[in-house]
Scaffold this motif. Sequence first.
Motif, PDB file in Angstrom:
ATOM      1  N   ALA A   1       0.824  -1.212   0.000  1.00  0.00           N
ATOM      2  CA  ALA A   1       0.000   0.000   0.000  1.00  0.00           C
ATOM      3  C   ALA A   1       0.856   1.258   0.000  1.00  0.00           C
ATOM      4  O   ALA A   1       0.556   2.232  -0.690  1.00  0.00           O
ATOM      5  CB  ALA A   1      -0.932  -0.005   1.203  1.00  0.00           C
ATOM      6  N   ASN A   2       1.969   1.253   0.759  1.00  0.00           N
ATOM      7  CA  ASN A   2       2.775   2.465   0.833  1.00  0.00           C
ATOM      8  C   ASN A   2       3.521   2.752  -0.468  1.00  0.00           C
ATOM      9  O   ASN A   2       3.803   3.891  -0.797  1.00  0.00           O
ATOM     10  CB  ASN A   2       3.756   2.390   2.003  1.00  0.00           C
ATOM     11  CG  ASN A   2       4.675   1.169   1.926  1.00  0.00           C
ATOM     12  OD1 ASN A   2       4.623   0.416   0.960  1.00  0.00           O
ATOM     13  ND2 ASN A   2       5.491   0.983   2.946  1.00  0.00           N
ATOM     14  N   LYS A   3       3.828   1.698  -1.242  1.00  0.00           N
ATOM     15  CA  LYS A   3       4.508   1.907  -2.519  1.00  0.00           C
ATOM     16  C   LYS A   3       3.544   2.408  -3.587  1.00  0.00           C
ATOM     17  O   LYS A   3       3.907   3.160  -4.484  1.00  0.00           O
ATOM     18  CB  LYS A   3       5.185   0.610  -2.984  1.00  0.00           C
ATOM     19  CG  LYS A   3       6.393   0.235  -2.131  1.00  0.00           C
ATOM     20  CD  LYS A   3       7.130  -0.941  -2.732  1.00  0.00           C
ATOM     21  CE  LYS A   3       8.373  -1.263  -1.910  1.00  0.00           C
ATOM     22  NZ  LYS A   3       9.141  -2.391  -2.490  1.00  0.00           N
ATOM     23  N   LEU A   4       2.290   1.973  -3.494  1.00  0.00           N
ATOM     24  CA  LEU A   4       1.290   2.450  -4.449  1.00  0.00           C
ATOM     25  C   LEU A   4       0.779   3.831  -4.089  1.00  0.00           C
ATOM     26  O   LEU A   4       0.155   4.499  -4.912  1.00  0.00           O
ATOM     27  CB  LEU A   4       0.103   1.471  -4.498  1.00  0.00           C
ATOM     28  CG  LEU A   4       0.359   0.108  -5.110  1.00  0.00           C
ATOM     29  CD1 LEU A   4      -0.914  -0.715  -5.111  1.00  0.00           C
ATOM     30  CD2 LEU A   4       0.895   0.222  -6.523  1.00  0.00           C
ATOM     31  N   ASN A   5       1.038   4.225  -2.838  1.00  0.00           N
ATOM     32  CA  ASN A   5       0.565   5.517  -2.353  1.00  0.00           C
ATOM     33  C   ASN A   5      -0.947   5.629  -2.460  1.00  0.00           C
ATOM     34  O   ASN A   5      -1.490   6.642  -2.896  1.00  0.00           O
ATOM     35  CB  ASN A   5       1.241   6.669  -3.114  1.00  0.00           C
ATOM     36  CG  ASN A   5       1.059   8.007  -2.405  1.00  0.00           C
ATOM     37  OD1 ASN A   5       0.904   8.047  -1.185  1.00  0.00           O
ATOM     38  ND2 ASN A   5       1.065   9.080  -3.169  1.00  0.00           N
ATOM     39  N   VAL A   6      -1.626   4.532  -2.105  1.00  0.00           N
ATOM     40  CA  VAL A   6      -3.080   4.507  -2.138  1.00  0.00           C
ATOM     41  C   VAL A   6      -3.590   3.858  -0.861  1.00  0.00           C
ATOM     42  O   VAL A   6      -2.831   3.253  -0.111  1.00  0.00           O
ATOM     43  CB  VAL A   6      -3.629   3.717  -3.347  1.00  0.00           C
ATOM     44  CG1 VAL A   6      -3.285   4.410  -4.650  1.00  0.00           C
ATOM     45  CG2 VAL A   6      -3.095   2.292  -3.348  1.00  0.00           C
ATOM     46  N   ALA A   7      -4.872   3.982  -0.607  1.00  0.00           N
ATOM     47  CA  ALA A   7      -5.467   3.354   0.566  1.00  0.00           C
ATOM     48  C   ALA A   7      -5.401   1.837   0.429  1.00  0.00           C
ATOM     49  O   ALA A   7      -5.534   1.308  -0.681  1.00  0.00           O
ATOM     50  CB  ALA A   7      -6.915   3.809   0.716  1.00  0.00           C
ATOM     51  N   PRO A   8      -5.191   1.105   1.525  1.00  0.00           N
ATOM     52  CA  PRO A   8      -5.049  -0.363   1.458  1.00  0.00           C
ATOM     53  C   PRO A   8      -6.260  -1.078   0.871  1.00  0.00           C
ATOM     54  O   PRO A   8      -6.133  -2.175   0.375  1.00  0.00           O
ATOM     55  CB  PRO A   8      -4.838  -0.750   2.925  1.00  0.00           C
ATOM     56  CG  PRO A   8      -4.303   0.482   3.568  1.00  0.00           C
ATOM     57  CD  PRO A   8      -4.958   1.622   2.862  1.00  0.00           C
ATOM     58  N   ASN A   9      -7.442  -0.474   0.928  1.00  0.00           N
ATOM     59  CA  ASN A   9      -8.632  -1.162   0.433  1.00  0.00           C
ATOM     60  C   ASN A   9      -8.971  -0.783  -1.011  1.00  0.00           C
ATOM     61  O   ASN A   9     -10.038  -1.093  -1.505  1.00  0.00           O
ATOM     62  CB  ASN A   9      -9.836  -0.873   1.336  1.00  0.00           C
ATOM     63  CG  ASN A   9     -10.185   0.610   1.385  1.00  0.00           C
ATOM     64  OD1 ASN A   9      -9.427   1.432   0.870  1.00  0.00           O
ATOM     65  ND2 ASN A   9     -11.304   0.941   1.996  1.00  0.00           N
ATOM     66  N   LEU A  10      -8.067  -0.089  -1.690  1.00  0.00           N
ATOM     67  CA  LEU A  10      -8.348   0.327  -3.068  1.00  0.00           C
ATOM     68  C   LEU A  10      -8.391  -0.883  -3.988  1.00  0.00           C
ATOM     69  O   LEU A  10      -7.508  -1.737  -3.963  1.00  0.00           O
ATOM     70  CB  LEU A  10      -7.272   1.301  -3.562  1.00  0.00           C
ATOM     71  CG  LEU A  10      -7.425   1.808  -4.997  1.00  0.00           C
ATOM     72  CD1 LEU A  10      -8.689   2.649  -5.128  1.00  0.00           C
ATOM     73  CD2 LEU A  10      -6.218   2.618  -5.414  1.00  0.00           C
ATOM     74  N   ASN A  11      -9.411  -0.972  -4.795  1.00  0.00           N
ATOM     75  CA  ASN A  11      -9.536  -2.073  -5.747  1.00  0.00           C
ATOM     76  C   ASN A  11      -8.735  -1.725  -6.996  1.00  0.00           C
ATOM     77  O   ASN A  11      -9.266  -1.236  -7.987  1.00  0.00           O
ATOM     78  CB  ASN A  11     -11.004  -2.308  -6.102  1.00  0.00           C
ATOM     79  CG  ASN A  11     -11.178  -3.539  -6.965  1.00  0.00           C
ATOM     80  OD1 ASN A  11     -10.299  -4.399  -7.021  1.00  0.00           O
ATOM     81  ND2 ASN A  11     -12.296  -3.615  -7.650  1.00  0.00           N
ATOM     82  N   TYR A  12      -7.424  -1.979  -6.933  1.00  0.00           N
ATOM     83  CA  TYR A  12      -6.504  -1.576  -7.991  1.00  0.00           C
ATOM     84  C   TYR A  12      -5.822  -2.823  -8.542  1.00  0.00           C
ATOM     85  O   TYR A  12      -5.107  -3.510  -7.823  1.00  0.00           O
ATOM     86  CB  TYR A  12      -5.456  -0.628  -7.410  1.00  0.00           C
ATOM     87  CG  TYR A  12      -4.578   0.029  -8.437  1.00  0.00           C
ATOM     88  CD1 TYR A  12      -3.483  -0.640  -8.960  1.00  0.00           C
ATOM     89  CD2 TYR A  12      -4.836   1.324  -8.873  1.00  0.00           C
ATOM     90  CE1 TYR A  12      -2.677  -0.049  -9.906  1.00  0.00           C
ATOM     91  CE2 TYR A  12      -4.025   1.930  -9.812  1.00  0.00           C
ATOM     92  CZ  TYR A  12      -2.945   1.247 -10.315  1.00  0.00           C
ATOM     93  OH  TYR A  12      -2.142   1.842 -11.260  1.00  0.00           O
ATOM     94  N   ILE A  13      -6.039  -3.128  -9.808  1.00  0.00           N
ATOM     95  CA  ILE A  13      -5.470  -4.357 -10.370  1.00  0.00           C
ATOM     96  C   ILE A  13      -5.249  -4.183 -11.865  1.00  0.00           C
ATOM     97  O   ILE A  13      -6.080  -3.583 -12.566  1.00  0.00           O
ATOM     98  CB  ILE A  13      -6.403  -5.563 -10.100  1.00  0.00           C
ATOM     99  CG1 ILE A  13      -5.761  -6.867 -10.562  1.00  0.00           C
ATOM    100  CG2 ILE A  13      -7.769  -5.376 -10.727  1.00  0.00           C
ATOM    101  CD1 ILE A  13      -6.500  -8.107 -10.102  1.00  0.00           C
ATOM    102  N   PRO A  14      -4.113  -4.650 -12.390  1.00  0.00           N
ATOM    103  CA  PRO A  14      -3.879  -4.597 -13.838  1.00  0.00           C
ATOM    104  C   PRO A  14      -4.967  -5.344 -14.597  1.00  0.00           C
ATOM    105  O   PRO A  14      -5.439  -6.383 -14.144  1.00  0.00           O
ATOM    106  CB  PRO A  14      -2.510  -5.271 -14.000  1.00  0.00           C
ATOM    107  CG  PRO A  14      -1.862  -5.123 -12.670  1.00  0.00           C
ATOM    108  CD  PRO A  14      -2.967  -5.201 -11.662  1.00  0.00           C
ATOM    109  N   ILE A  15      -5.325  -4.842 -15.760  1.00  0.00           N
ATOM    110  CA  ILE A  15      -6.464  -5.380 -16.494  1.00  0.00           C
ATOM    111  C   ILE A  15      -6.267  -6.838 -16.873  1.00  0.00           C
ATOM    112  O   ILE A  15      -7.223  -7.618 -16.887  1.00  0.00           O
ATOM    113  CB  ILE A  15      -6.752  -4.523 -17.757  1.00  0.00           C
ATOM    114  CG1 ILE A  15      -8.074  -4.937 -18.405  1.00  0.00           C
ATOM    115  CG2 ILE A  15      -5.593  -4.604 -18.738  1.00  0.00           C
ATOM    116  CD1 ILE A  15      -9.289  -4.702 -17.541  1.00  0.00           C
TER     117      ILE A  15
END
Length: 310
Positions: free
Chosen positions: A137-151
């Motif tokens: 989460a700290n490397k992405l600089n986003v909230a831990p619950n963000l639904n972030y995934i490569p397509i």
Amino acid sequence: MGVYRYLLNIAYIGKQFRGAQRQVKRGTTRVDDPSTIQGRIEIALNKLNPINDPIVYMSSRTDSGVHALNSTCHVDLYRENGMIYDPCSVTICLNKYFGKEDVPIRILRTRIVPESFNSRHNAISRTYLYRLMIAKANKLNVAPNLNYIPIEELNRCLFICTDTLDLNIMNEGARVLEGYHDYRTFMSKHSGHEEKITRKTIEYIKILQMPHPGYSIYSWPLVAEPEFNEYIFIDVYIKSSGFLYKQVRRTVASLVALAQGKITIRDIKLMLEVPSLHSWCPQIKTLPAHGLYLCEVEYAREDLDTFWEV
């Protein structure tokens, strides 16, 4: 009239299906069921023009959304002239149909097996894979619950964005879960399963940290996603002669919760020592189906006494 039994090795992406097993019941007239793996294969087999109504028997009843890299099923086919269907022709014909209809099922191999062979009952083991994709989460600089995934990984693995994941304790939990136990706690509640035998043997649980394949799209300068080396891929393989309803997904969920510090080794031991649906730790959430793959269904060599295959 020649009666021949065919064993099919199959692969599929389960996202669009309601599961492996047919949902529409047969009546006096045939009703197609394109919403399941079994139903789709039966529709495809009719393209061979057999004189019987081909009924497919699945080796494993995977749930809605679960994938398969190498599952099996068997079917009896009767031909008007009494001759066999060449296994190679069966494979080609079915895959041609699936390709034309844009159905994510592929026949990997077709074999003729003895008439007494049953793809489910003759199976001596099944191996499942659960794929996890971990991002810091700290490397992405986003909230831990963000639904972030490569397509390219969408609906192919479980994405977790976290700063806490202890693989050492995860492996320790896996060793506790291996062996002969009563896994009733790890069986999700399901109608008709109250009397099911819940003592099973898990032969192994392997947890492998895998490198990202390095898709070339990440080198495209307009892609604003983080570098692929920020991700950790974890493959969890579980092998047993058989599994209870949602046992694999709940087992891996327990290991993930353990690795994140939500439960302890003692909690896992307690769920084994007191086998009951009431012993399930509420801190554990059953993992979704889209990260689960059936990898292999194993048979004894003598049961596969084939005389024609591809």
